[in-house]
Design a protein around this motif. Structure first.
Motif: not given
Length: 546
Positions: A82-85, A146-147, A229-233, A236-239
């Motif tokens: 979230v902070s990265l976002s 993520a979505l 890039v944030l979507f990919a990260m 992976v976290f959500a899955l």
């Protein structure tokens, strides 16, 4: 009483464990007493379902340390994402303007909408986690978070970005609103300091990693690539959550256990006491929304801490997300990627703050019996000193003739102060308001996020009109003015709390518990009753996280 295969008949002495409902089920603070609710609603021959003894492996408090750290890392890593976002969007704000052909003010609304969601969503998500469990809320929030990077990456206009970021912010607020409760679920009070310290580091220093990681990406590729890039990260976290995250909320686990026993035995007497104590979702929402407002209007200690930490939070999220690019690009001639590397000072400062806090823990242990909750403010003394000192160093070294490393030193010192202030404020309120800590922390979080949502709209104009030194000097002066807060509360906080209606209510409840424990002495149930009460109190004091 712990459920067994054959439900025992209620003991005659059990009647002494029940409280007779009073004529009014609500105090003057509009709070439903959980014991009254259980006494009023429970059937007369109920069999309470509890853990199978103090060492029950199903109790999250008895899980292995490795399992606890894995679960705790979920909240910390989610908070980092979230902070990265937040900081990633800030470093790519110029790209948003260019890609979507919009104004600076509208592009900065992307920060405002995200932060505003952080103020509103926890008031709903936190109580829902008490009913449906932490793991479900975590997973659903991570998926939505993520979505909604997809519409940001594909956006053709600023309106799409703003809507997507608001929804993403609502989902991302789970990282803050539920993490503290998760720590309380799995860690006992004496062991909770280390995971809370690392979580605070993720909240405070995490935003500094975004510009470091994405500065050159934003400069070369722009905002859409950063969103992918944030979507990919985040994906992976959500899955990964279904494989590493277990349900930790004790009330939910005991409710499931009671339902399982009713199904297996056909005996409807098996009930979870937490189902009665918790109340309806409507009552949870009313408390979640109403009591924080009451406290923010009537509690001078809470008002003072909220004013101090709100400006500190603004410092963290926005003032430096604007002032660092302004100073290092405009004064020192850095490009976007080079300016992003300066944010490493934020991470270093947060790490130093964590080390300083571990040292202050010794003073807390020595003086808590004498000072009470105010002993938590030793760390805040460091925050009150480091914040203005770091701010003035940054201000006085933001000249072309100065070496850029001088201002980086100011950034490091300032963010050490931010870390100490943030952690001390939460720890102090948790101990000062105990049973009402969740409401006090919700009030503070709501206020600071609303204030932080407004600041990006006028911060650039402030720097344009006052200049770098004028704007940074003004904020440093405000830091100095507000830095007296922990020192004043250390001296007078105890007396202020004695006049608080919530403190008087807490004293009344503590006296009632003392009488109840005294009545139970000698019948073998005193220690169990005391342990259960203290365990629940420990959960409630950290229900709202960082």
């Amino acid at each position: 009483m712990t459920a067994t295969d054959s439900p025992p008949a209620p003991a005659a002495d059990d009647a002494t464990l029940r409280l007779e409902p009073t004529s009014s089920r609500r105090s003057h603070l509009d709070i439903v007493d959980p014991d009254e609710r259980a006494a009023e609603k429970a059937p007369p021959d109920v069999v309470w379902v509890d853990w199978d003894g103090p060492d029950d492996p199903a109790n999250p408090l008895n899980w292995s340390r490795r399992r606890k750290w894995v679960i705790s890392s979920v909240g910390s890593f989610f908070c980092t994402l979230v902070s990265l976002s937040v900081s990633g969007y800030s470093i790519a704000e110029v790209s948003v303007e260019e890609e979507l052909d919009t104004s600076k003010t509208l592009s900065l609304l992307g920060l405002t909408t995200f932060t505003l969601a952080f103020a509103i969503a926890p008031l709903i998500l936190a109580p829902l986690s008490e009913v449906y469990g932490r793991s479900f809320i975590y997973f659903a929030s991570a998926v939505v978070f993520a979505l909604f990077f997809i519409p940001q990456a594909l956006a053709k206009n600023i309106e799409t970005v703003l809507i997507a970021r608001f929804i993403s912010g609502c989902a991302g607020s789970t990282a803050v609103s539920i993490a503290g409760g998760t720590f309380a679920d799995v860690w006992r009070g004496a062991d909770r300091g280390a995971p809370m310290a690392f979580f605070t580091l993720a909240a405070v220093a995490g935003p500094g990693l975004g510009p470091v990681m994405f500065g050159y990406l934003a400069q070369i590729k722009g905002f859409p690539y950063l969103s992918w890039v944030l979507f990919a990260m985040s994906s992976v976290f959500a899955l990964s959550l279904p494989f590493i995250l277990d349900e930790t909320r004790a009330s939910v686990l005991l409710s499931r256990k009671a339902a399982r026993l009713r199904k297996e035995t056909g005996d409807e007497r098996y009930q979870s006491k937490d189902d009665f104590e918790r109340g309806s979702i409507r009552e949870l929402m009313k408390t979640s929304l109403g009591r924080p407002v009451q406290m923010l209007m009537r509690e001078p200690v809470l008002i003072a801490i909220t004013a101090w930490i709100s400006f500190t939070w603004v410092r963290l999220l926005h003032l430096f997300l604007v002032s660092i690019p302004t100073v290092y690009k405009g004064v020192f001639g850095f490009n976007t990627g080079q300016a992003g590397l300066v944010y490493m000072g934020q991470f270093v400062g947060g790490s130093l703050g964590m080390i300083f806090d571990r040292y202050c823990e010794r003073f807390y242990q020595r003086n808590v019996a004498k000072r009470g909750p105010e002993a938590r403010l030793y760390s805040a003394f460091g925050g009150g000193i480091f914040l203005p000192v770091g701010a003035f160093i940054f201000c006085f070294t933001s000249y072309p003739q100065c070496h850029w490393m001088g201002s980086v030193v100011g950034v490091v010192i300032l963010y050490a102060g931010v870390y100490l202030s943030y952690l001390a404020a939460y720890s102090y309120l948790a101990e000062a308001y105990t049973l009402y800590a969740a409401s006090a922390l919700s009030a503070m979080s709501f206020a600071r996020n609303v204030i932080a949502a407004v600041f990006p709209l006028f911060t650039p104009a402030m720097y344009d009109r006052l200049g770098v030194q004028g704007a940074t000097g003004l904020t440093a002066g405000l830091d100095t003015l507000l830095s007296v807060t922990p020192f004043v509360l250390f001296a007078f906080g105890g007396r202020l709390r004695l006049r608080s209606p919530f403190a008087m209510e807490l004293a009344r409840r503590e006296e009632a518990d003392r009488v109840k424990w005294a009545a139970l002495k000698g019948d073998g149930t005193l220690e169990d009753s005391r342990d259960r009460s203290e365990e629940k109190l420990g959960k409630e004091t950290t229900e709202t996280a960082v």
